[in-house]
Scaffold this motif. Sequence first.
Motif: not given
Length: 91
Positions: A33-35, A60-61, A63, A77, A89
């Motif tokens: 999970s990344v932002r 949003k975060r 994957e 996203f 990211i």
Amino acid sequence: MTTYSEEMEKLGQVTIFDLLPPSPSNAFSIGDSVRVVITVESDSESYHYLEAYHPIVLKKRGEIIEIQGNQQYLVNFAGELHVMKEHEISF
């Protein structure tokens, strides 16, 4: 039918890929999970583009669903797929 390059490699000809150093390992894995960490200060053009056309990416975060080559990731996203570079990211 094989190409000329494939035939030459079978005979032992060196290619550019034999001379390049090995690529560093990717920092992220599939399923992480990344932002997005793009800001106005770091990359104004990309930030404003995402803000105007893909605001969900900034809010949003996501994957990681695929690792694409060296330091590039396909990130989902909330249904939008975007190719992101490693420096764009964070966890």
